[in-house]
Write a protein that holds these residues in place. Sequence first.
Motif, PDB file in Angstrom:
ATOM      1  N   THR A   1       3.394  -2.546   4.072  1.00 30.44           N
ATOM      2  CA  THR A   1       2.693  -3.822   4.163  1.00 30.44           C
ATOM      3  C   THR A   1       2.606  -4.225   5.632  1.00 30.44           C
ATOM      4  O   THR A   1       3.348  -3.715   6.478  1.00 30.44           O
ATOM      5  CB  THR A   1       3.375  -4.923   3.327  1.00 30.44           C
ATOM      6  OG1 THR A   1       2.490  -6.047   3.232  1.00 30.44           O
ATOM      7  CG2 THR A   1       4.696  -5.362   3.925  1.00 30.44           C
TER       8      THR A   1
ATOM      9  N   ALA B   1       6.888   1.177  -0.242  1.00 35.92           N
ATOM     10  CA  ALA B   1       5.485   0.859   0.007  1.00 35.92           C
ATOM     11  C   ALA B   1       5.346   0.354   1.440  1.00 35.92           C
ATOM     12  O   ALA B   1       6.343   0.147   2.135  1.00 35.92           O
ATOM     13  CB  ALA B   1       5.003  -0.200  -0.982  1.00 35.92           C
TER      14      ALA B   1
ATOM     15  N   TYR C   1       0.825  -1.205   0.000  1.00 41.82           N
ATOM     16  CA  TYR C   1       0.000   0.000   0.000  1.00 41.82           C
ATOM     17  C   TYR C   1       0.858   1.254   0.000  1.00 41.82           C
ATOM     18  O   TYR C   1       2.019   1.218   0.383  1.00 41.82           O
ATOM     19  CB  TYR C   1      -0.890   0.019   1.249  1.00 41.82           C
ATOM     20  CG  TYR C   1      -1.871  -1.114   1.351  1.00 41.82           C
ATOM     21  CD1 TYR C   1      -3.152  -0.983   0.840  1.00 41.82           C
ATOM     22  CD2 TYR C   1      -1.537  -2.311   1.969  1.00 41.82           C
ATOM     23  CE1 TYR C   1      -4.084  -2.023   0.944  1.00 41.82           C
ATOM     24  CE2 TYR C   1      -2.446  -3.344   2.075  1.00 41.82           C
ATOM     25  CZ  TYR C   1      -3.712  -3.197   1.560  1.00 41.82           C
ATOM     26  OH  TYR C   1      -4.625  -4.222   1.661  1.00 41.82           O
ATOM     27  N   ASP C   2       0.227   2.387  -0.316  1.00 42.15           N
ATOM     28  CA  ASP C   2       0.937   3.668  -0.285  1.00 42.15           C
ATOM     29  C   ASP C   2       0.986   4.271   1.112  1.00 42.15           C
ATOM     30  O   ASP C   2       1.754   5.194   1.368  1.00 42.15           O
ATOM     31  CB  ASP C   2       0.336   4.659  -1.282  1.00 42.15           C
ATOM     32  CG  ASP C   2      -1.079   5.097  -0.930  1.00 42.15           C
ATOM     33  OD1 ASP C   2      -1.754   4.402  -0.135  1.00 42.15           O
ATOM     34  OD2 ASP C   2      -1.520   6.132  -1.465  1.00 42.15           O
ATOM     35  N   THR C   3       0.163   3.769   2.023  1.00 36.99           N
ATOM     36  CA  THR C   3       0.140   4.228   3.411  1.00 36.99           C
ATOM     37  C   THR C   3       0.037   3.011   4.331  1.00 36.99           C
ATOM     38  O   THR C   3      -0.359   1.934   3.887  1.00 36.99           O
ATOM     39  CB  THR C   3      -1.077   5.144   3.687  1.00 36.99           C
ATOM     40  OG1 THR C   3      -2.274   4.398   3.438  1.00 36.99           O
ATOM     41  CG2 THR C   3      -1.056   6.379   2.827  1.00 36.99           C
TER      42      THR C   3
ATOM     43  N   THR D   1      -4.980  -0.533   5.449  1.00 39.17           N
ATOM     44  CA  THR D   1      -5.682  -1.254   4.380  1.00 39.17           C
ATOM     45  C   THR D   1      -6.633  -0.325   3.637  1.00 39.17           C
ATOM     46  O   THR D   1      -7.156  -0.696   2.595  1.00 39.17           O
ATOM     47  CB  THR D   1      -6.473  -2.450   4.947  1.00 39.17           C
ATOM     48  OG1 THR D   1      -7.355  -1.985   5.979  1.00 39.17           O
ATOM     49  CG2 THR D   1      -5.537  -3.512   5.504  1.00 39.17           C
ATOM     50  N   ARG D   2      -6.838   0.871   4.145  1.00 41.71           N
ATOM     51  CA  ARG D   2      -7.663   1.871   3.448  1.00 41.71           C
ATOM     52  C   ARG D   2      -6.844   2.656   2.417  1.00 41.71           C
ATOM     53  O   ARG D   2      -7.407   3.423   1.636  1.00 41.71           O
ATOM     54  CB  ARG D   2      -8.280   2.839   4.448  1.00 41.71           C
ATOM     55  CG  ARG D   2      -9.278   2.180   5.357  1.00 41.71           C
ATOM     56  CD  ARG D   2      -9.953   3.195   6.227  1.00 41.71           C
ATOM     57  NE  ARG D   2     -10.367   2.563   7.461  1.00 41.71           N
ATOM     58  CZ  ARG D   2     -10.601   3.175   8.581  1.00 41.71           C
ATOM     59  NH1 ARG D   2     -10.466   4.485   8.647  1.00 41.71           N
ATOM     60  NH2 ARG D   2     -10.971   2.521   9.639  1.00 41.71           N
ATOM     61  N   GLY D   3      -5.531   2.454   2.435  1.00 41.06           N
ATOM     62  CA  GLY D   3      -4.658   3.139   1.484  1.00 41.06           C
ATOM     63  C   GLY D   3      -4.830   2.574   0.080  1.00 41.06           C
ATOM     64  O   GLY D   3      -5.518   1.572  -0.137  1.00 41.06           O
ATOM     65  N   THR D   4      -4.175   3.205  -0.855  1.00 40.16           N
ATOM     66  CA  THR D   4      -4.215   2.745  -2.246  1.00 40.16           C
ATOM     67  C   THR D   4      -3.321   1.523  -2.405  1.00 40.16           C
ATOM     68  O   THR D   4      -2.164   1.531  -1.990  1.00 40.16           O
ATOM     69  CB  THR D   4      -3.722   3.862  -3.190  1.00 40.16           C
ATOM     70  OG1 THR D   4      -4.543   5.009  -3.006  1.00 40.16           O
ATOM     71  CG2 THR D   4      -3.773   3.420  -4.637  1.00 40.16           C
ATOM     72  N   ARG D   5      -3.869   0.482  -3.015  1.00 40.51           N
ATOM     73  CA  ARG D   5      -3.090  -0.722  -3.288  1.00 40.51           C
ATOM     74  C   ARG D   5      -2.145  -0.435  -4.450  1.00 40.51           C
ATOM     75  O   ARG D   5      -2.586  -0.061  -5.528  1.00 40.51           O
ATOM     76  CB  ARG D   5      -4.000  -1.885  -3.652  1.00 40.51           C
ATOM     77  CG  ARG D   5      -4.858  -2.336  -2.501  1.00 40.51           C
ATOM     78  CD  ARG D   5      -5.760  -3.457  -2.927  1.00 40.51           C
ATOM     79  NE  ARG D   5      -6.567  -3.885  -1.795  1.00 40.51           N
ATOM     80  CZ  ARG D   5      -7.203  -5.032  -1.726  1.00 40.51           C
ATOM     81  NH1 ARG D   5      -7.154  -5.873  -2.752  1.00 40.51           N
ATOM     82  NH2 ARG D   5      -7.898  -5.342  -0.662  1.00 40.51           N
TER      83      ARG D   5
ATOM     84  N   TRP E   1       2.795  -2.370  10.922  1.00 43.06           N
ATOM     85  CA  TRP E   1       3.105  -2.115   9.514  1.00 43.06           C
ATOM     86  C   TRP E   1       4.591  -1.857   9.349  1.00 43.06           C
ATOM     87  O   TRP E   1       5.251  -1.351  10.253  1.00 43.06           O
ATOM     88  CB  TRP E   1       2.320  -0.907   9.017  1.00 43.06           C
ATOM     89  CG  TRP E   1       0.864  -1.190   8.874  1.00 43.06           C
ATOM     90  CD1 TRP E   1      -0.070  -1.169   9.865  1.00 43.06           C
ATOM     91  CD2 TRP E   1       0.179  -1.549   7.685  1.00 43.06           C
ATOM     92  NE1 TRP E   1      -1.296  -1.498   9.353  1.00 43.06           N
ATOM     93  CE2 TRP E   1      -1.175  -1.733   8.018  1.00 43.06           C
ATOM     94  CE3 TRP E   1       0.577  -1.735   6.360  1.00 43.06           C
ATOM     95  CZ2 TRP E   1      -2.132  -2.097   7.084  1.00 43.06           C
ATOM     96  CZ3 TRP E   1      -0.382  -2.092   5.424  1.00 43.06           C
ATOM     97  CH2 TRP E   1      -1.715  -2.272   5.793  1.00 43.06           C
TER      98      TRP E   1
END
Length: 146
Positions: free
Chosen positions: A75, A73, A34-36, A39-43, A62
């Motif tokens: 994860t 990124a 992800y970008d953040t 799990t609400r971040g952009t994949r 994380w």
Amino acid sequence: MILSRLLASLLLVAAPAAYALDFKSVGSATVILYDTPSTRGTRMYVAPRGMPLQIVSTYGEWVKVRDMNGELAWTETKGLSARRNVVVRTPGARVHAGPDDASQVLMTADKGVVLELVDPAAITWVRVRHRDGILGFVRSNDVWGL
């Protein structure tokens, strides 16, 4: 006074060389990057099983990671394994029976092939194992994840 400043300067210069990079590999299942750290971040993409990742920083459950291409990124820590792998970055990298060019070539690995790192302390040549069981040595500059 001058001697203590000189010593302090030398320690600052030597410190980065003494720092060991922290690597982990994607565990038994693929992981989403992800970008953040959420799990609400952009994949960004899915990392395949066994892919080595450099740990850059940790934030709770994380980790911020860097891949072979230098991409950063996030994860979840639970998807990573302490098992060390490397990925071939030189097309046609040769895995030898011994740690020298004169030894028998056991296999040639294409760019992107994941190899298990058997001896993480090696410098010029590293001992690796292919998933087919081939055990040998590859030049450290032909792989990424050290």
